[in-house]
Design a protein around this motif. Structure first.
Motif, short mmCIF file in Angstrom:
data_model
loop_
_atom_site.label_atom_id
_atom_site.label_comp_id
_atom_site.label_asym_id
_atom_site.label_seq_id
_atom_site.Cartn_x
_atom_site.Cartn_y
_atom_site.Cartn_z
N SER A 28 1.60 -4.07 -3.41
CA SER A 28 0.87 -2.81 -3.63
C SER A 28 0.47 -2.19 -2.30
O SER A 28 0.54 -0.96 -2.13
N ALA A 31 3.48 -0.60 -0.85
CA ALA A 31 3.79 0.65 -1.56
C ALA A 31 2.85 1.77 -1.10
O ALA A 31 3.28 2.91 -0.92
N LEU A 32 1.57 1.43 -0.89
CA LEU A 32 0.64 2.45 -0.39
C LEU A 32 1.04 2.93 1.00
O LEU A 32 0.97 4.12 1.30
N ALA A 34 4.04 2.94 2.19
CA ALA A 34 5.28 3.71 2.07
C ALA A 34 5.00 5.15 1.65
O ALA A 34 5.79 6.04 1.93
N MET A 35 3.87 5.37 0.98
CA MET A 35 3.52 6.71 0.53
C MET A 35 3.07 7.62 1.68
O MET A 35 2.91 8.82 1.47
N CYS A 37 4.86 8.42 4.16
CA CYS A 37 6.00 9.29 4.44
C CYS A 37 6.19 10.25 3.27
O CYS A 37 7.09 10.10 2.45
N GLY A 38 5.34 11.23 3.20
CA GLY A 38 5.42 12.20 2.11
C GLY A 38 5.41 13.62 2.65
O GLY A 38 5.49 13.85 3.85
N HIS A 40 2.87 15.75 2.38
CA HIS A 40 1.52 16.29 2.49
C HIS A 40 1.24 16.69 3.92
O HIS A 40 1.78 16.13 4.87
N GLU A 45 -5.23 12.12 3.36
CA GLU A 45 -4.48 11.25 2.45
C GLU A 45 -3.98 10.01 3.16
O GLU A 45 -4.01 8.91 2.61
N ASP A 46 -3.51 10.19 4.40
CA ASP A 46 -3.03 9.05 5.17
C ASP A 46 -4.15 8.04 5.42
O ASP A 46 -3.95 6.83 5.33
N LEU A 49 -4.78 6.10 2.22
CA LEU A 49 -3.71 5.14 1.95
C LEU A 49 -3.80 3.94 2.87
O LEU A 49 -3.68 2.79 2.43
#
Length: 73
Positions: A28, A31-32, A34-35, A37-38, A40, A45-46, A49
């Motif tokens: 998990s 996965a957080l 990896a998010m 690279c979005g 936004h 947000e970074d 995460l």
């Protein structure tokens, strides 16, 4: 009725899947991360995460350390 025995529920007698929980927490956290690279624009947000991923990893590491030192069963 119980005498000197502690009163526990049947769920407390079931063996838990500690390793599966640790692996799930690490996956998990990955996965957080990896998010990040979005698409936004803001960095808030970074920070969330990264903070949540770090919290998950700290909990897993703390659990491992406490179990090795015998402070947690």
């Amino acid at each position: 009725m119980a005498g000197s025995e502690p009163v526990t529920s049947p769920d407390q007698h079931k063996p838990g899947h500690r390793k599966a929980g640790q692996i799930g927490a690490v996956l998990s956290a990955l996965a957080l991360l990896a998010m990040i690279c979005g698409n936004h624009e803001g960095r808030v947000e970074d920070l969330w995460l990264i903070g949540l991923a770090a919290l998950l990893l700290i909990i897993v590491i703390g659990d491992i350390v406490l179990r090795r030192s015998g402070l947690r069963s």
